[in-house]
Motif scaffolding. Structure first.
Motif, short mmCIF file in Angstrom:
data_model
loop_
_atom_site.label_atom_id
_atom_site.label_comp_id
_atom_site.label_asym_id
_atom_site.label_seq_id
_atom_site.Cartn_x
_atom_site.Cartn_y
_atom_site.Cartn_z
N LYS A 61 0.83 -1.20 0.00
CA LYS A 61 0.00 0.00 0.00
C LYS A 61 0.87 1.26 0.00
O LYS A 61 2.09 1.17 0.10
CB LYS A 61 -0.96 -0.04 1.19
CG LYS A 61 -1.98 -1.17 1.01
CD LYS A 61 -2.81 -1.38 2.23
CE LYS A 61 -3.95 -0.39 2.33
NZ LYS A 61 -4.92 -0.80 3.37
N ARG A 69 5.69 3.05 2.93
CA ARG A 69 4.78 2.93 1.77
C ARG A 69 5.55 2.37 0.57
O ARG A 69 6.73 2.62 0.39
CB ARG A 69 4.13 4.28 1.44
CG ARG A 69 5.12 5.34 1.01
CD ARG A 69 4.55 6.75 1.17
NE ARG A 69 3.26 6.94 0.49
CZ ARG A 69 3.12 7.36 -0.75
NH1 ARG A 69 4.19 7.64 -1.49
NH2 ARG A 69 1.94 7.51 -1.27
N GLU A 106 1.73 -4.16 4.77
CA GLU A 106 0.54 -4.95 4.41
C GLU A 106 0.72 -5.77 3.14
O GLU A 106 1.07 -5.26 2.09
CB GLU A 106 -0.66 -4.01 4.26
CG GLU A 106 -1.96 -4.77 4.24
CD GLU A 106 -3.18 -3.86 4.36
OE1 GLU A 106 -3.21 -3.00 5.26
OE2 GLU A 106 -4.09 -4.01 3.52
FE1 FES Z 1 -0.21 2.00 4.58
FE2 FES Z 1 1.81 0.20 4.22
S1 FES Z 1 1.70 2.24 3.57
S2 FES Z 1 -0.21 -0.11 5.02
#
Ligand code: FES
Ligand code: 5AD
Length: 362
Positions: A61, A69, A106
């Protein structure tokens, strides 16, 4: 109604919450004193520990605030080996922490979710399941959450980050990977499956108002969660929100606002667990102690092997990046004793709210 009247209520309405969020000077001190009193009455002066294992910084994500990120190329990506995770968990057990929290960027591919199931089972084998396991691995399907629960994880952290949908989309891209409704559904699923569910928000985000913060607290109460984590937002130079760093409250103000959020929530939900987030300590060297002194009762000392920690900088200048785990422990005992608190060793440390709920269901 005077501040003192408000401070003796548990069913605070939005206006009353906003009054407390705006409290300054003597009134703010009254809020902090009352929150500590409520905590000590319900939970005594114990602090629970979760040994934090930052499993991997690989993330699919690209939240607009987060340093790990997927669109940030400025650091090395890693994933701990199975052995490294188990060694961390054994260390947590040896240090008497009672539980571990496994956190990661994630991913929802099967290779990853199977690996986690395996690791949860392996951690459960240590001393016949004596360690409690918290997962903080983002949004997953109900089947995956169920599989992990059955493997032995019983707590899950998934911060809503901002409970106002409009604000949510100012700090996340508005696309299928970052969907507000999906996040809400995930929290509901975790609660439904029987996880000791934690959520939370960042405080002092760009565009965030006192109304938003008051609504965040009402959201936690409405969801009846077992645990809440709140920490100051810390702008990271490799993220899109860095651009707004001059439009947010100062670090001291974000810290103070976080403390007020913790204190008010302690009045509203006396029996939940609340974590003194590491972000507090990053903004203020005494930030974690301050959070404990106004109502928080959980600390998550970092157990990630030191060589990986510098690659898990979700925000810059993270605290304790260079400390060794056993140093952390001595340091915590001393720091907590100085503010009249003590660590409860060798217990899972579920919230009183959760333990009562489980008992009611039986
Ligand atoms: Fe938001 Fe990894 S950047 S879950
Ligand atoms: N500042 C403060 N907290 C952050 N988090 C992520 N990025 C930042 C930041 N820049 C928090 C999020 C996430 C948790 C793991 O860390 O709330 O849920």
């Amino acid at each position: 109604m005077t501040i003192t009247d408000i401070l003796h209520k548990t069913d605070l309405n939005k206006e009353e919450i906003k009054t407390l969020l705006s409290a300054e000077g003597e009134d703010m001190k009254k809020l902090f004193d009352r929150a500590l009193q409520v905590k000590l009455e319900h939970l005594d002066n114990y602090v629970h520990l979760r040994g934090l294992i930052e499993y991997s910084n690989i993330c699919t994500k690209y939240c607009l605030y987060c340093g790990v990120r997927s669109k940030n190329p400025n650091f090395t990506r890693y994933q701990l080996s199975d052995n490294e995770v188990i060694e961390c968990a054994k260390l947590a057990h040896e240090l008497g922490y009672g539980s571990v929290a496994l956190q990661s960027g994630e991913r929802s591919d099967k290779e990853f979710t199977d690996k986690i199931t395996h690791l949860v089972k392996e951690i459960k084998k240590i001393d016949n399941g004596s360690l409690g396991i918290t997962l903080s691995l983002g949004e997953q399907t109900e089947d995956v959450y169920k599989e992990w629960f059955e493997a032995g994880a019983h707590r899950y952290l998934l911060r809503i980050e901002a409970s106002n949908e409009e604000l949510y989309y100012k700090i996340h891209p508005h696309d299928a990977k970052h969907d507000f409704q999906t996040r809400l559904n995930c929290i509901d699923t975790l609660l439904k499956l029987g996880y000791h569910t934690g959520t939370g928000v960042m405080v002092g985000l760009p565009f965030q108002t006192l109304d938003d913060l008051a609504d965040d607290l009402l959201f936690f109460k409405q969801k009846d969660v077992a645990m809440v984590g709140m920490g100051p937002f810390i702008p990271h130079p490799d993220t899109p929100l860095w651009e707004y760093r001059d439009q947010i409250p100062s670090a001291a103000e974000r810290m103070e606002l976080t403390l007020k959020m913790i204190a008010i929530l302690r009045l509203m939900m006396p029996e939940i667990n609340m974590v003194a987030a590491t972000a507090n300590q990053t903004v203020d060297p005494m930030g974690r102690e301050k959070a404990i002194a106004v109502g928080a009762n959980v600390i998550m000392p970092n157990l990630t092997p030191n060589e990986f920690r510098e690659n898990y900088l979700i925000y810059p200048d993270k605290a304790c990046v260079k400390d060794k785990p056993d140093q952390c422990q001595t340091c915590l005992d001393v720091r907590l004793a100085a503010i009249g608190h003590r660590v409860l060793y060798n217990e899972w440390g579920d919230s009183l709210a959760f333990r009562k709920k489980i008992k009611d269901k039986r």
